[in-house]
Design a protein around this motif. Structure first.
Motif, PDB file in Angstrom:
ATOM      1  N   ALA A  78      -3.413 -26.468  -7.536  1.00  0.00           N
ATOM      2  CA  ALA A  78      -4.138 -25.528  -8.023  1.00  0.00           C
ATOM      3  C   ALA A  78      -5.286 -26.066  -8.809  1.00  0.00           C
ATOM      4  O   ALA A  78      -6.369 -25.713  -8.957  1.00  0.00           O
ATOM      5  CB  ALA A  78      -3.611 -24.448  -8.560  1.00  0.00           C
ATOM      6  N   TYR A  79      -4.852 -27.228  -9.555  1.00  0.00           N
ATOM      7  CA  TYR A  79      -5.961 -27.972 -10.517  1.00  0.00           C
ATOM      8  C   TYR A  79      -6.477 -29.239  -9.769  1.00  0.00           C
ATOM      9  O   TYR A  79      -6.985 -30.102 -10.806  1.00  0.00           O
ATOM     10  CB  TYR A  79      -5.240 -28.116 -12.004  1.00  0.00           C
ATOM     11  CG  TYR A  79      -4.629 -26.745 -12.566  1.00  0.00           C
ATOM     12  CD1 TYR A  79      -5.723 -26.105 -13.256  1.00  0.00           C
ATOM     13  CD2 TYR A  79      -3.616 -26.464 -12.493  1.00  0.00           C
ATOM     14  CE1 TYR A  79      -5.150 -25.015 -13.880  1.00  0.00           C
ATOM     15  CE2 TYR A  79      -3.046 -25.487 -13.224  1.00  0.00           C
ATOM     16  CZ  TYR A  79      -3.993 -24.417 -13.838  1.00  0.00           C
ATOM     17  OH  TYR A  79      -3.587 -23.432 -14.333  1.00  0.00           O
ATOM     18  N   ALA A  80      -6.445 -29.369  -8.804  1.00  0.00           N
ATOM     19  CA  ALA A  80      -6.805 -30.719  -8.106  1.00  0.00           C
ATOM     20  C   ALA A  80      -8.582 -30.832  -8.494  1.00  0.00           C
ATOM     21  O   ALA A  80      -8.842 -32.089  -8.518  1.00  0.00           O
ATOM     22  CB  ALA A  80      -6.799 -30.620  -6.636  1.00  0.00           C
ATOM     23  N   GLY A  81      -8.965 -29.922  -8.520  1.00  0.00           N
ATOM     24  CA  GLY A  81     -10.545 -30.007  -8.935  1.00  0.00           C
ATOM     25  C   GLY A  81     -10.820 -29.964 -10.268  1.00  0.00           C
ATOM     26  O   GLY A  81     -12.108 -29.556 -10.609  1.00  0.00           O
ATOM     27  N   ALA A 113     -16.758 -36.173  -5.561  1.00  0.00           N
ATOM     28  CA  ALA A 113     -15.002 -36.189  -5.118  1.00  0.00           C
ATOM     29  C   ALA A 113     -14.632 -34.630  -5.008  1.00  0.00           C
ATOM     30  O   ALA A 113     -13.486 -34.616  -4.907  1.00  0.00           O
ATOM     31  CB  ALA A 113     -14.494 -36.867  -6.359  1.00  0.00           C
ATOM     32  N   GLY A 114     -15.388 -33.488  -4.937  1.00  0.00           N
ATOM     33  CA  GLY A 114     -14.770 -32.393  -4.998  1.00  0.00           C
ATOM     34  C   GLY A 114     -14.377 -31.565  -6.377  1.00  0.00           C
ATOM     35  O   GLY A 114     -13.800 -30.560  -6.042  1.00  0.00           O
ATOM     36  N   ARG A 163     -18.710 -25.694 -14.910  1.00  0.00           N
ATOM     37  CA  ARG A 163     -18.461 -25.365 -13.478  1.00  0.00           C
ATOM     38  C   ARG A 163     -19.498 -26.190 -12.364  1.00  0.00           C
ATOM     39  O   ARG A 163     -20.674 -25.975 -12.585  1.00  0.00           O
ATOM     40  CB  ARG A 163     -18.376 -24.023 -13.170  1.00  0.00           C
ATOM     41  CG  ARG A 163     -17.333 -23.491 -14.221  1.00  0.00           C
ATOM     42  CD  ARG A 163     -15.668 -23.754 -13.678  1.00  0.00           C
ATOM     43  NE  ARG A 163     -15.471 -23.566 -12.250  1.00  0.00           N
ATOM     44  CZ  ARG A 163     -14.692 -22.430 -11.950  1.00  0.00           C
ATOM     45  NH1 ARG A 163     -14.216 -21.771 -12.737  1.00  0.00           N
ATOM     46  NH2 ARG A 163     -14.738 -22.528 -10.649  1.00  0.00           N
ATOM     47  N   SER A 164     -19.067 -26.557 -11.463  1.00  0.00           N
ATOM     48  CA  SER A 164     -19.908 -27.128 -10.286  1.00  0.00           C
ATOM     49  C   SER A 164     -20.766 -25.862  -9.782  1.00  0.00           C
ATOM     50  O   SER A 164     -20.182 -25.077  -9.358  1.00  0.00           O
ATOM     51  CB  SER A 164     -19.307 -27.994  -9.330  1.00  0.00           C
ATOM     52  OG  SER A 164     -20.065 -28.304  -8.255  1.00  0.00           O
ATOM     53  N   THR A 165     -22.014 -26.053  -9.462  1.00  0.00           N
ATOM     54  CA  THR A 165     -22.712 -25.233  -8.703  1.00  0.00           C
ATOM     55  C   THR A 165     -22.741 -25.586  -7.258  1.00  0.00           C
ATOM     56  O   THR A 165     -23.486 -24.901  -6.256  1.00  0.00           O
ATOM     57  CB  THR A 165     -24.069 -25.251  -9.187  1.00  0.00           C
ATOM     58  OG1 THR A 165     -24.678 -26.505  -8.971  1.00  0.00           O
ATOM     59  CG2 THR A 165     -24.177 -24.702 -10.522  1.00  0.00           C
TER      60      THR A 165
END
Length: 168
Positions: A78-81, A113-114, A163-165
């Motif tokens: 769940a925390y891969a990103g 890398a996501g 947080r990525s947009t």
């Protein structure tokens, strides 16, 4: 973010180890960068940091001016990103945009890398780091009050995240 003059960003390698650890120790010695009291060995540092998300800023002579590196937050899928990062600049290279350039490079690498969240813990007294992160799109999401003792006194840590947009 300001652009530093005469700085090249490159992946961090074993060849940068001594300079990276010396810059880390300089930050540790100043007292407002980390709970650590001494820089780790290179093998310990190398094992803890994700190889695809660590970079150095080099001057025109190849001297390391600063570095940024990220670590996994958790092995749970769940925390891969989600990664946690550190950014350090040699005291003599501060105020030249080195940290901003390093952080921009890490953000680009992570998003490619996501990675959807980059986080960090910063002492509230480290106002330069807080301002740097805010300029890069990080926000303070909370305070961990008296989370640990550092040189005999309790310290708070601000939790910052970006947080990525680009990743939904």
């Amino acid at each position: 973010m300001p652009s530093p003059t005469s700085v090249t960003l490159a992946p961090m390698t074993d060849a940068h180890a001594d300079d990276v650890l010396a810059i880390y120790q300089a930050g540790i010695d100043e007292g407002n960068a980390t709970f650590e009291t001494t820089a780790p060995t290179w093998p310990a540092f190398d094992e803890a940091k994700l190889p695809e998300h660590r970079f150095v800023a080099l001057d025109e002579h190849g001297t390391v001016l600063g570095w940024v590196a990220a670590s996994r937050v958790s092995d749970r899928c769940a925390y891969a990103g989600v990664v946690e990062h550190s950014v350090y600049v040699h005291p003599g290279a501060r105020g030249r945009g080195v940290a901003s350039a390093l952080l921009k490079t890490l953000i680009e690498s992570a998003e490619a890398a996501g990675v959807w969240t980059i986080q960090s813990g910063v002492f509230p007294e480290n106002t330069a780091s807080i301002a740097l992160h805010e300029r890069a799109g990080f926000r303070v999401i909370g305070t961990r009050e008296r989370i640990g003792r550092h040189h005999g006194r309790w310290r708070d840590v601000l939790l910052l995240e970006r947080r990525s947009t680009l990743i939904d």
